[in-house]
Design an enzyme around this catalytic site. Sequence first.
Site, PDB file in Angstrom:
ATOM      1  N   CYS A   1     -15.228-150.433  47.623  1.00 37.65           N
ATOM      2  CA  CYS A   1     -15.908-150.027  48.854  1.00 37.65           C
ATOM      3  C   CYS A   1     -16.032-148.519  48.733  1.00 37.65           C
ATOM      4  O   CYS A   1     -16.634-148.048  47.773  1.00 37.65           O
ATOM      5  CB  CYS A   1     -15.131-150.469  50.080  1.00 37.65           C
ATOM      6  SG  CYS A   1     -13.345-150.184  49.993  1.00 37.65           S
ATOM      7  N   SER A   2     -15.449-147.754  49.632  1.00 37.31           N
ATOM      8  CA  SER A   2     -15.489-146.305  49.438  1.00 37.31           C
ATOM      9  C   SER A   2     -14.265-145.878  48.635  1.00 37.31           C
ATOM     10  O   SER A   2     -14.366-145.556  47.463  1.00 37.31           O
ATOM     11  CB  SER A   2     -15.533-145.594  50.785  1.00 37.31           C
ATOM     12  OG  SER A   2     -16.715-145.950  51.464  1.00 37.31           O
TER      13      SER A   2
END
Lengths: 593, 549
Positions: free
Chosen positions: A340-341
């Site tokens: 994801c991040s």
Amino acid sequence: MEHIRLPKVENVRLIDKISSRRASVGTLYLTATHTIFVENETEIRTETWVLHSLVCSVEKQATTTTGSPLLVHCKNYQALRFIIPQERDCHDVHVSLLRLSRPGAQRYEELYCFSFHSNSDKEVRGQAWDFLSLKDEYSRMGVPNHLWILSPVNRDYKVSDTYPAELYVPKSATHPVIVGSSKFRSRGRFPTLSYYCKENHAAICRSSQPLSGFSARCLEDEQMLEAIVRSNPRSDFMYVVDTRPKLNAIANRAAGKGYENEDNYSNIKFQFIGIENIHVMRNSLQKMLEVSEAWSPSMSEFLEGLESSGWLKHIKAVLDAGIFIAKAVAEDGVSVLVHCSDGWDRTAQVCSVASVLLDPYYRTLKGLMVLIERDWVSFGHKFSHRYNHLDGDPKEVSPVIDQFLECVWQLSEQFPCAFEYNERFLITIHNHIYSCQYGNFIGNNQKERTELRHQEKTHSLWTYLWENRTDHINPLYRPDHSQTQGVLRPVTAPYCFKFWRALYNRFDRGMHPRQSVIDYLMAIREETQQLEEQLVSHEEVRQDRRADDIGYVPNHTLFPISCTTFDQDHLIEVAVLVLVFFLILCSVIHPRK
Amino acid sequence: MEFAELIKTPRVDGVVLRRPFLPTVEGTLCLTGHHLILSSRQDNTEELWLLHANIDAIEKRFVGSLGTIIVKCKDLRVIQLDIPGMEECLNIASSIEVLSTLDSVSLMYPLFYRPMFQVIEDGWKSFLPEDAFKDLESMTEEWRLSDVNKDYSVCSSYPPLVAVPKDVDDDTLRKAAAFRHGGRFPVLSYYHKKNGMVMMRSGQPLTGTNGRRCKEDEKLINATLRAGKRGYIIDTRTVSVAQQAKARGGGFESEANYPQWRRIHKAIERSSILQESLIKLVEACNDQSHSMDRWLSKLEASNWQTHVKEILTTACLAAQCIDREGASVLVHGTEGTDSTLQVTSLAQIILDPACRTIQGFQALVEREWLQAGHPFQQRCSQSAYSNSKPRCEAPVFLLFLDCVWQILRQFPCSFQFSQHFLVLLFEHTYASQFGTFMGNSASERSKLNLSQKTVSLWSWVNRPQEVERLSNPLYEANCLVIWPSVAPQSLLLWEGVFLRWKRSSRCLDEAYDEMVHIIQYNKELQNKVNNLRRQLAQLETEEPLLQTP
């Protein structure tokens, strides 16, 4: 203790949430660790204990003629409404509780786990931490092997301070490739192994987002992914799953971050799966709690509130993502890289949900503990930030692991025989993620926990849960049941998702079924076990008697064989058996006139 | 047979059947007067026998000469028949349409059905009012069984025998009947043994706009009160609906004329709104989109769960008045044949453990629904898929069953029956081979002589193998009053009916079997241990004799 302005207030009223007319009068005590309310009713003296670390908000409301109301909301969804006769007292309790429930930033030593049973034997406590070993878990999965090896690269947390010291990487990934790749990933979180499927060599890997910006590329990172593809000999490509909504990922590019460009990486298929970020999830939970805590909402208000909170939609998104990955691994035999991040929230959710779907082991008590230990604790899920252990940034708080636990619960509703644990197990874990009673979840990563010397100074939740496992067993589970085997294929049509009343309205006793099927079946099972034992002993007595009849004299000084292996719990039964034996013996030796 | 002219094509080969959770079957489709039958030549596939009466709506589609008929059933199942040949398909479709909407009672299947099982106990005689009254007589002498309605002249929707206060004579009843909607004067619904309080039901009083009163009606209901005690009148309509009823000759009991009674208004919806709600709910369940927002908003907009909550809340209120407040209760809405019965029957489930047994629940349905004149035939002639304009259709009884299911979910060990029984009743109210739910009242059933000409559902249910199938393995008799939670969080969508054909229940069924297995194994062991104990005890008593020198 210096934070307690007022240790005791008398004539406090505790208001019942369901019927506000009902209230109990009692004494409120503040201790270093708990708020305790003791009812005056002399007969029963019901006590309500609330751990300070579980308190999430304390609100003092306008004083009325009856006194000053103090509203205490807890992270485990308990809500208490006290009415304190004197406003001054209420103020003191309010201020004390605010301080007690939230140790200042970085004041880890004030957390409850450091004082909870701190006098117990250090050696025993240390051994308890050895109950779970991630090394055993990886070797259960089949690594290290000729494709995956244990890498020493992060031994001193130098490459990534939020990663564990022991990481598994493709055998063909050299040291420079790993280090190079880590420099191209947020917080140095390079692609590494999360789950390995022995049967077909497909793997679930995880990382953070690449620092690709609009056009940057990194040869080592590309080689790293290539190494992952190559470590799955049966497949010539892999999936890269970005669990963020595409728009969010694109926005990250402006900050020099972003996602993999399919053109730069050979043999990858890139896929977005839109799970919202921690801020959206925090607000969603908040909205849902407004409905679940509402005083007597109508059905429409409840359903509208549930819809507008979006909570079940998010749960469905996480589960759908897990299903996508499980399908790629199990059915297509393709490895998947998930990020994801930063790769510590959505990535942890999705990897662990996929693991539960893929591997029956994670549907056992110990398996779920190991899974949380691997995908959440070891990989640097920021427990202290997300669950607000210390007075920190409220924007860091988010119910991330809560959503994972709820996904597991939703699955257990669809597959009632597939899970060794019951919903109480999930709720207890949820409770202790917030309570700070055990050292498992303090800090934000392995490095921090090691520095806090949590294994020396605190207890492990897992051993506690294991010792009390009889409370957490699902009586419908059978290891040889067809539901238990293989990959779970849940239906994710919207109507399959339910509101988790047992968690979000945990303390509203009146809302729960008044009779529990689980408890009933557990009691039956316990009785069955006793009957089985009785059966064996009766059979033996009978056989002995028959032997008597034909003139054989058995050695009555020995217990029946089955009894010699009894543990302490069965001492009473053994005693009864001895008595029965003795009586029979007496009748043999001293025949009645 | 007169059906022959309605069936233009009685038989088509090569028809493909698609239905939920079962493999596709190719076979021969046959139409008979009452059934649509599809059988394949293979032995291992299940045949389809579908009552025409169970068909709610059909849709036709054509691709070339291949026709498709989508059959939507009243039990909410949807099946698809692919029929080669346009003409055959059209003929079949038009026959189904006619056969499934026959209005003539004399053509209904129960009148033609001959049981393939041995009737041990005739269900038509299992629950006679005089037997039920014997139980009441054993508890109290304050009531009598009146045959004022023996020829159905006082009230066409009441049975010939009703329980009324002992001190009230038949003349008074006749006068009170003239003052109540449909002649439905207040009668006994339930006697609470614990404290002697009662629940009565009736139609609305015909006060009209000028506030008509009826001394006999007042006398009748006051006769049920103990000296100095007040009672509660639960009007299932809101105040404004009750007010509006005055303009049409109806109304409610005014404080002035009924000073010993406190009136409480609740809001249970009328039948047409309930039907609409069912249609919307089923549509929501059939929605193909995977959007959570859409599902929740459609579920909410259907209002089905709201109705469940309202009905349960009102039933709890009635039960509370009786058990907690120690007061007698009179329940009515407008006609007293719908919402009134939902409330009185559910209150009894809550209060009376006997109603939670298999026999007791049948008795309750018989007493509070069939004898009490719920118009089953009108209410259940169409279900959620029908395209024709609804007349008097409404899922009133289905809502009652849903509420019972909710209580069953909350007290899983307190009912002798499982949800299978509730689903079975739902199915048979809409389409059945049994005569039990035919007609709209006791008088209609008696005119049709159903007890002679048809088989009762209860005859089927009360056979040992069926009783076993419907039994709840968790049951342990619970003599207490059971108070359900009516919080929205506690009320669930009844999957066993509404999602039954949408998602496979395999895993849930397996869990159920597992549960049965655990309990059965325990019972087996108990028997074994008891046997052994007996044997040992026997040995013990024999032993001294043997050892005596």
